[in-house]
Design an enzyme around this catalytic site. Structure first.
Site: not given
Ligand code: ADE
Length: 240
Positions: A18, A203
């Site tokens: 990330e 998601d």
């Protein structure tokens, strides 16, 4: 610790995957560990005229993966806040979104309400402490620079979601689900440091695709969007 580590802005990111798009986009330089007993890593640079520090939770030496979750989030936040003494802390990362709330993959959320969904203590006062509900002021310039959505972020140390947690999310109008924010804001409050979460959706919690499959498929796209959002936020940081 010396003053050379103090920063205008601290960005805390759990996973290296990330963090790397942000590190590259902001051209941050590796400084090393903040503490020899903690795998957390520090990067720094001058970006848009501000001294910026970025910390990751680091790689667990025993399990050989990033130290995601609330316990590392809190430890790293404490140490990084103590060392860098920033004017503002960002928690930048990924999250699960909800299709029923209009989320799509790669959306950026900047929630102003935070709580824990996996901490329950049915005792007076401890019940509210465990839920850990906190709100932040909105930062309209950062919100418009990042085009971030509003909402409530709920934090827990699991990637998947139980049936009971789904009911909790509906009852609390949760718009994104992560594994760090509510833990970090608690520490930021102790340091009286303003806190902003920027979370990119990897998601959809209410979708039939498994979270692990969606997360791995969408991680690169979402973290690219996250890096752009952090860059835009850092640009308007002085206007906050
Ligand atoms: N980070 C990315 N997706 C997540 C999810 N569904 N739950 C918790 N953290 C996440």
């Amino acid at each position: 610790m010396t003053d050379r580590n103090t920063s205008d802005l601290l960005i805390q990111v759990a996973m290296r995957a990330e963090a790397l798009p942000i590190i590259h986009l902001l051209s941050l330089k590796p400084i090393g560990r903040m503490d020899p007993n903690l795998p957390s890593e520090l990067w720094q640079g001058i970006v848009h005229g501000h001294c910026i520090s970025l910390v990751t939770n680091g790689c667990d030496p025993e399990f050989d993966c990033d130290r995601i979750g609330t316990e590392s989030a809190a430890i790293v936040a404490f140490l990084a806040l103590r060392i860098t003494r920033p004017k503002l802390i960002f928690n930048a990362g990924t999250c699960g979104g909800f299709a029923s709330q209009g989320a799509t993959i790669g959306d950026i959320y900047m929630p102003t309400r935070f709580l824990f969904h996996d901490q329950r203590v049915a005792l007076p006062k401890f019940d509210a402490f465990a839920k850990g509900e906190k709100t932040t002021a909105d930062f309209p310039k950062i919100r418009s620079a990042t085009n971030a959505k509003h909402g409530t972020c709920s934090t827990g140390s699991s990637l998947d979601t139980t049936v009971d947690e789904m009911a909790f999310f509906a009852a609390e109008s949760v718009t994104c689900k992560d594994m760090e924010a509510a833990a970090i804001i608690r520490v930021a409050r102790d340091f009286q440091t303003p806190f902003i979460a920027l979370k990119a959706v990897t998601d959809l919690v209410d979708h039939r695709q498994t979270v692990q499959e969606a997360f791995l498929t969408n991680l690169k796209f979402a973290t690219g969007r996250l890096a752009d959002a952090v860059d835009h936020a850092a640009r308007v940081f002085s206007a906050v």
